[in-house]
Design an enzyme around this catalytic site. Structure first.
Site, mmCIF file in Angstrom:
data_model
loop_
_atom_site.group_PDB
_atom_site.id
_atom_site.type_symbol
_atom_site.label_atom_id
_atom_site.label_comp_id
_atom_site.label_asym_id
_atom_site.label_seq_id
_atom_site.Cartn_x
_atom_site.Cartn_y
_atom_site.Cartn_z
ATOM 1 N N ASP A 1 0.850 -12.721 -1.918
ATOM 2 C CA ASP A 1 1.347 -11.517 -1.227
ATOM 3 C C ASP A 1 0.856 -11.514 0.223
ATOM 4 O OD1 ASP A 1 2.592 -9.084 -0.872
ATOM 5 O OD2 ASP A 1 0.911 -7.907 -1.638
ATOM 6 N N LYS B 1 -12.991 -1.470 -3.496
ATOM 7 C CA LYS B 1 -11.674 -1.193 -4.070
ATOM 8 C C LYS B 1 -11.869 -0.601 -5.464
ATOM 9 C CE LYS B 1 -7.255 -3.608 -4.745
ATOM 10 N NZ LYS B 1 -6.600 -4.942 -4.619
ATOM 11 N N ALA C 1 -2.954 2.748 -2.804
ATOM 12 C CA ALA C 1 -1.768 2.185 -3.452
ATOM 13 C C ALA C 1 -1.675 2.749 -4.867
ATOM 14 C CB ALA C 1 -1.840 0.661 -3.470
ATOM 15 N N SER C 2 -0.650 2.318 -5.590
ATOM 16 C CA SER C 2 -0.396 2.906 -6.907
ATOM 17 C C SER C 2 -1.467 2.556 -7.929
ATOM 18 C CB SER C 2 0.971 2.443 -7.422
ATOM 19 O OG SER C 2 1.051 1.038 -7.405
#
Length: 558
Positions: free
Chosen positions: A288, A153, A134-135
């Site tokens: 989310d 991560k 992801a960004s």
């Protein structure tokens, strides 16, 4: 310092140029930033106000090209149906957060920098190919020395500095927009950007995400069917997050895995229990919950929840009011819904309460007349928030996050089985909440707590009154005045000063005329006798009088 300033200036120019490219050049022009455009960008920019029907897709394309910060900001704004038109929020929901992965060598260097040891010494094995990119960061599978399977991560190198630069520019732009547009001032755009910036900063701190994960995990400590991964704190920093690996099936792949209708129903019930517990009971919930962040673990028939970078928080009082809102919809009680909304929002004194009540009642009736399979609690709440926006009622941001969460997990349930109805699943929790709320013991506790607060207020009141009287006596009493009130006051001052100026000018002109009369009557011979000084002075004074009078009347403030 110079390097940072140059980077910020270049980024500013890039952002302004892209605004022009996607048809928002009129905004650049309105806020006075056209000087930042190169000649090429000025030629390419569109300075005409575009068609609102295409505004949503243009905003989405603009944010995607502007990069990670604006993508995150757009995703957060997509839940603000109380502030933005539907054609904008629908497009913002489509924003993609997928980027090419960072090379494995850079990721290993980042881990070495953060954890103090090379990957080979920290892990038994480390998969150099990322699972997701992801960004802000990307995820790699690994195995610890003790044999534990984990997900690592890692934040992209340099991304924090870039995001902070963008956030500074966003603040500048929001303040410029507030100076130019009434809607920006009304919705406190600069404050909203500051709030969204704080949310993005929290996502950049993996220690914050680790704490969120632990907090959600504690909510289900004694629940055998809901699983949250454990955090490996010895392998976690603000830039590296290491957690237990959950091996399961994504909810979008249940059919491929041969999940039966009964199995899906059980998953839906677990999903409803998980999120209604988080929202209505704990007031701390997954912000989310898209299908990629929810897994089904078939071995133990568990529901797995992952990725807590975004979370929602509802304080106790707000949690009660949010529950009242949902209960009012379930019980078809418009009064309860409206009262809850008034406590959950900033309501302007100009709101037409009867009109607003009728609009909410119309939504509630529409919900009650829908067939069971078409009932949709999340979108009903979203429609209520949009109606509040039409009445210029500002819903607290915590509630918009709740609405987005309800819409997302309700959509997941509908995809699994369209016949499942979230309101029917939620009803037992609502009834249990009512029983708990009106339990005599709990009511007594609330009354006692409110009485303590009231007694504290009453006890401090004499001191507050004395302080108020003292400030009034000393001339130090301060008043808060809105911008519109200041404008009205200044206009009145202008009128008063113009009237005084006119009176003084008239008086001066009268004195000049009187002087002329006296001069003519008692004048004596001198060297200047041959010069018509009095007539010239009269003419000059007369024209000055006319000029001042014209200026005052032209201002419209007399």
């Amino acid at each position: 310092m110079v390097k940072n300033s140059l980077r910020r200036l270049n980024r500013y120019r890039e952002i302004v140029s892209l605004f022009g490219k996607y048809g928002f050049g009129y905004i650049v022009e309105d806020v006075g930033l056209t000087h930042m455009l190169s000649m090429k960008a000025k030629i390419a920019s569109d300075f005409k106000q575009g068609n609102m029907k295409s505004a949503g897709s243009r905003v989405r394309s603009l944010f995607e090209e502007l990069g990670p910060t604006f993508v995150k900001m757009g995703q957060m704004l997509s839940i603000r149906s109380d502030l933005l038109p539907a054609e904008i929020t629908i497009e913002l929901e489509k924003l993609q957060d997928k980027v090419p992965p960072v090379p494995a060598g850079d990721i290993k260097d980042k881990i070495l920098q953060e954890l103090g040891f090379p990957v080979e010494e920290l892990f038994h094995s480390f998969n150099e190919e990322c699972v997701a990119a992801a960004s802000i960061g990307q995820v790699h599978e690994a195995v610890l020395k003790d044999g534990s399977s984990v997900m690592v991560k890692v934040q992209r190198p340099g991304i924090k500095k870039n995001i902070f630069t963008d956030l500074q520019i966003m603040r500048d732009l929001s303040r410029l927009l507030e100076q130019r547009y009434d809607w920006a001032r009304h919705y406190h755009l600069a404050d909203m950007v500051d709030e969204l910036a704080e949310s993005i900063k929290k996502e950049l701190d993996y220690l914050e995400e680790a704490r969120n994960t632990e907090t959600i995990g504690m909510q289900f400590d004694n629940h055998e069917k809901i699983k949250v991964p454990n955090i490996h704190w010895d392998y976690t920093t603000a830039y590296v997050l290491t957690m237990e690996k959950l091996t399961g099936i994504k909810l979008t792949e249940l059919d491929r895995a041969g999940c039966s209708k009964e199995c899906k129903r059980n998953i839906a019930e677990l999903l409803a229990e998980a999120f209604l517990t988080q929202i209505l009971k704990e007031g701390f919930f997954h912000g989310d919950p898209h299908p990629g962040n929810i897994l089904y673990l078939p071995e133990k028939e568990q529901l797995g929840l992952i990725d807590f970078g975004q979370v929602g928080r509802l304080p106790a009082r707000m949690r009660d009011d949010a529950a009242n809102l949902m209960l009012g919809l379930m019980m078809e009680d418009t009064d309860l819904v409206v009262k809850a909304l008034y406590r959950l929002a900033k309501v302007p004194h100009t709101v037409d309460e009867n009109h607003f009540y009728d609009d909410i009642d119309r939504i509630r009736k529409k919900l009650s007349h829908m067939p069971l399979g078409e009932l949709n609690l999340g979108y009903t709440i979203k429609e209520i928030f949009a109606t509040a926006r039409e009445h210029q009622i500002i819903i607290h941001k915590e509630l918009t996050m709740m609405g987005k969460t309800l819409i997302t997990f309700e959509g997941i349930i509908k995809d699994m089985d369209p016949a499942i109805n979230i309101i029917e699943l939620a009803r037992p929790y609502g009834e249990a909440l009512l029983l708990e709320r009106y339990n005599p013991v709990n009511m007594g506790k609330r009354l006692w707590k409110d009485a303590e607060g009231l007694s504290s207020t009453l006890a401090s009141m004499p001191g507050k009154v004395e302080e108020l009287v003292g400030k009034t006596t000393d001339g130090h009493l301060k008043f808060e005045i809105s911008l519109t009130e200041i404008k009205s006051i200044l206009t009145k001052f202008d009128r008063m000063s113009n009237q005084i100026s006119f009176s003084l000018t008239l008086l001066a002109f009268s004195i000049v005329v009187l002087g002329l009369i006296i001069g003519v009557t008692f004048g004596s011979q001198s060297i200047l006798t041959g010069i018509p000084a009095m007539e010239i002075g009269f003419i000059i004074a007369f024209f000055m009088f006319l000029w001042i009078l014209y200026s005052i009347l032209k201002s419209g403030r007399f």
